[in-house]
Enzyme design. Structure first.
Site, PDB file in Angstrom:
ATOM      1  N   LYS A 197      24.371  33.063  29.191  1.00 55.51           N
ATOM      2  CA  LYS A 197      24.151  33.674  27.658  1.00 55.51           C
ATOM      3  C   LYS A 197      24.916  32.850  26.806  1.00 55.51           C
ATOM      4  CE  LYS A 197      25.151  37.920  28.577  1.00 55.51           C
ATOM      5  NZ  LYS A 197      25.604  37.857  30.275  1.00 55.51           N
ATOM      6  N   ARG A 246      23.969  45.925  25.853  1.00 57.94           N
ATOM      7  CA  ARG A 246      23.956  46.099  27.210  1.00 57.94           C
ATOM      8  C   ARG A 246      23.868  47.526  27.803  1.00 57.94           C
ATOM      9  NH1 ARG A 246      27.819  41.471  27.506  1.00 57.94           N
ATOM     10  NH2 ARG A 246      28.399  40.985  29.768  1.00 57.94           N
ATOM     11  N   ARG A 267      33.731  29.635  37.408  1.00 57.10           N
ATOM     12  CA  ARG A 267      34.394  29.737  35.779  1.00 57.10           C
ATOM     13  C   ARG A 267      35.526  30.037  35.829  1.00 57.10           C
ATOM     14  NH1 ARG A 267      31.265  33.354  31.666  1.00 57.10           N
ATOM     15  NH2 ARG A 267      32.404  35.017  32.684  1.00 57.10           N
ATOM     16  N   ARG A 284      40.085  34.063  32.609  1.00 53.68           N
ATOM     17  CA  ARG A 284      39.684  35.490  32.528  1.00 53.68           C
ATOM     18  C   ARG A 284      39.995  36.233  33.564  1.00 53.68           C
ATOM     19  NH1 ARG A 284      33.733  35.354  29.800  1.00 53.68           N
ATOM     20  NH2 ARG A 284      33.462  37.179  31.019  1.00 53.68           N
ATOM     21  N   ARG A 314      30.989  44.072  38.264  1.00 57.33           N
ATOM     22  CA  ARG A 314      30.291  43.782  37.079  1.00 57.33           C
ATOM     23  C   ARG A 314      28.889  43.847  37.368  1.00 57.33           C
ATOM     24  NH1 ARG A 314      33.115  38.594  35.190  1.00 57.33           N
ATOM     25  NH2 ARG A 314      31.711  38.384  33.648  1.00 57.33           N
TER      26      ARG A 314
HETATM   27  P1  B4P Z   1      28.055  31.925  30.820  1.00 58.83           P
HETATM   28  O1  B4P Z   1      27.331  31.305  29.755  1.00 58.83           O
HETATM   29  O2  B4P Z   1      29.547  31.648  30.388  1.00 58.83           O
HETATM   30  O3  B4P Z   1      27.686  33.408  31.047  1.00 58.83           O
HETATM   31  P2  B4P Z   1      27.577  34.720  30.312  1.00 58.83           P
HETATM   32  O4  B4P Z   1      26.362  35.282  30.751  1.00 58.83           O
HETATM   33  O5  B4P Z   1      27.732  34.486  28.791  1.00 58.83           O
HETATM   34  O6  B4P Z   1      28.905  35.768  30.679  1.00 58.83           O
HETATM   35  P3  B4P Z   1      29.149  37.121  30.684  1.00 58.83           P
HETATM   36  O7  B4P Z   1      28.252  38.089  30.882  1.00 58.83           O
HETATM   37  O8  B4P Z   1      30.435  37.128  31.808  1.00 58.83           O
HETATM   38  O9  B4P Z   1      30.188  37.395  29.462  1.00 58.83           O
HETATM   39  P4  B4P Z   1      30.413  38.348  28.430  1.00 58.83           P
HETATM   40  O10 B4P Z   1      31.514  37.790  27.712  1.00 58.83           O
HETATM   41  O11 B4P Z   1      29.350  38.750  27.569  1.00 58.83           O
HETATM   42  O12 B4P Z   1      27.907  31.209  32.356  1.00 58.83           O
HETATM   43  C1  B4P Z   1      28.718  31.574  33.162  1.00 58.83           C
HETATM   44  C2  B4P Z   1      29.035  30.239  33.999  1.00 58.83           C
HETATM   45  O13 B4P Z   1      27.926  29.775  34.548  1.00 58.83           O
HETATM   46  C3  B4P Z   1      29.740  29.259  33.011  1.00 58.83           C
HETATM   47  O14 B4P Z   1      30.712  28.688  33.798  1.00 58.83           O
HETATM   48  C4  B4P Z   1      28.530  28.050  32.811  1.00 58.83           C
HETATM   49  O15 B4P Z   1      29.268  26.881  32.851  1.00 58.83           O
HETATM   50  C5  B4P Z   1      27.842  28.417  34.391  1.00 58.83           C
HETATM   51  N1  B4P Z   1      26.632  28.032  34.006  1.00 58.83           N
HETATM   52  C6  B4P Z   1      25.552  28.457  33.047  1.00 58.83           C
HETATM   53  N2  B4P Z   1      24.451  27.995  33.071  1.00 58.83           N
HETATM   54  C7  B4P Z   1      24.171  27.162  34.196  1.00 58.83           C
HETATM   55  C8  B4P Z   1      23.116  26.629  34.952  1.00 58.83           C
HETATM   56  N3  B4P Z   1      22.062  26.366  34.349  1.00 58.83           N
HETATM   57  N4  B4P Z   1      23.453  26.073  36.148  1.00 58.83           N
HETATM   58  C9  B4P Z   1      24.628  26.123  36.625  1.00 58.83           C
HETATM   59  N5  B4P Z   1      25.768  26.731  35.892  1.00 58.83           N
HETATM   60  C10 B4P Z   1      25.622  27.344  34.746  1.00 58.83           C
HETATM   61  O16 B4P Z   1      31.323  39.920  28.892  1.00 58.83           O
HETATM   62  C11 B4P Z   1      32.378  40.152  29.572  1.00 58.83           C
HETATM   63  C12 B4P Z   1      32.800  41.430  29.603  1.00 58.83           C
HETATM   64  O17 B4P Z   1      32.916  42.236  28.264  1.00 58.83           O
HETATM   65  C13 B4P Z   1      31.788  42.513  30.268  1.00 58.83           C
HETATM   66  O18 B4P Z   1      31.811  42.534  31.805  1.00 58.83           O
HETATM   67  C14 B4P Z   1      32.200  43.912  29.536  1.00 58.83           C
HETATM   68  O19 B4P Z   1      33.005  44.662  30.131  1.00 58.83           O
HETATM   69  C15 B4P Z   1      32.489  43.571  28.102  1.00 58.83           C
HETATM   70  N6  B4P Z   1      31.461  43.522  27.047  1.00 58.83           N
HETATM   71  C16 B4P Z   1      30.710  42.591  26.506  1.00 58.83           C
HETATM   72  N7  B4P Z   1      29.664  43.144  25.787  1.00 58.83           N
HETATM   73  C17 B4P Z   1      29.670  44.488  25.784  1.00 58.83           C
HETATM   74  C18 B4P Z   1      28.853  45.275  25.458  1.00 58.83           C
HETATM   75  N8  B4P Z   1      27.785  44.964  24.556  1.00 58.83           N
HETATM   76  N9  B4P Z   1      28.858  46.613  25.747  1.00 58.83           N
HETATM   77  C19 B4P Z   1      29.950  46.974  26.641  1.00 58.83           C
HETATM   78  N10 B4P Z   1      31.011  46.067  27.106  1.00 58.83           N
HETATM   79  C20 B4P Z   1      30.769  44.624  26.919  1.00 58.83           C
END
Ligand code: B4P
Length: 190
Positions: free
Chosen positions: A14, A89, A128, A134, A145
């Protein structure tokens, strides 16, 4: 204004794809994860509360998130579009977003669901974790998670399906190919 929900399990890309969308379409970006990490870094009351949940692999309570989102969104009245990254979420958050946008006389334009299998998610998040610093990118918290995602977040997909907004996208493959598929969906909603 376009309202794009970028959805998917932890590690589905994302944040990665949001950067591409910002570059190409100039949309504003609201990542609840980023806002929470900034609150934690600044050691605000919200940040201290959030840290306990995030380190345990749990979701931060809906009322705190919805309040935080509403305040953040107030700052974006002029943007061409807004990407909601990592929000909603829970179904309660999805309903709250619908209500907030309804007050602006609008609605979510499309919900893009990035589909990635569990093994790949674990692999990406562990990778990551080596550089992100993190506190939630370790195997124990990643496992929690993913459980939290399956029980509390995945039902959001049905909410948007019933609302006619769901677009599934295969989130495995090259970042460019995935972005091309996302662009096609955004362009079709112009
Ligand atoms: P990212 O792009 O970093 O993943 P993400 O989906 O954004 O991450 P996440 O869900 O953990 O984070 P959030 O901050 O929202 O990709 C991950 C890795 O994969 C990276 O290293 C990237 O380089 C690699 N990658 C990407 N695409 C690729 C591909 N095509 N091929 C290979 N590698 C690839 O959430 C963090 C925490 O905050 C949650 O657990 C929760 O506790 C809290 N939180 C956030 N929003 C909330 C909400 N709305 N409600 C309640 N709690 C919330």
């Amino acid at each position: 204004m376009k309202y794009l929900v970028l959805f998917g399990p932890p590690g589905s890309g994302k944040g990665t794809q949001s950067e591409n969308i910002i570059k190409k379409y100039g949309y504003a970006h609201i990542s609840t994860g980023d806002v929470l990490r900034a609150e934690m870094a600044n050691q605000t009351e919200l940040g201290k509360t959030a840290k306990g949940y995030i380190d345990a692999g749990q979701l931060v309570p809906d009322d705190l998130i919805i309040d935080m989102l509403a305040k953040t969104m107030d700052g974006y009245t002029e943007a061409k579009g807004i990407i909601f990254d990592g929000f909603p979420r829970t179904v309660a958050q999805a309903k709250a977003l619908k209500e907030m946008l309804g007050k602006r006389g609008s609605d979510v334009t499309v919900m893009i669901n990035l589909q990635v299998d569990n093994d790949e998610l674990v692999k990406r998040l562990l990778e990551r974790g080596k550089i992100s610093g993190r506190s939630d990118d370790n195997l124990e918290t990643i496992t929690k998670r993913l459980e939290t995602y399956n029980t509390q977040t995945a039902p959001v997909i049905d909410f948007y399906k019933e609302d006619g907004k769901l677009e599934n996208i295969q989130g495995v493959g090259s970042i460019d190919d995935i972005f091309a598929a996302i662009s096609k969906v955004i362009d079709s909603k112009a």
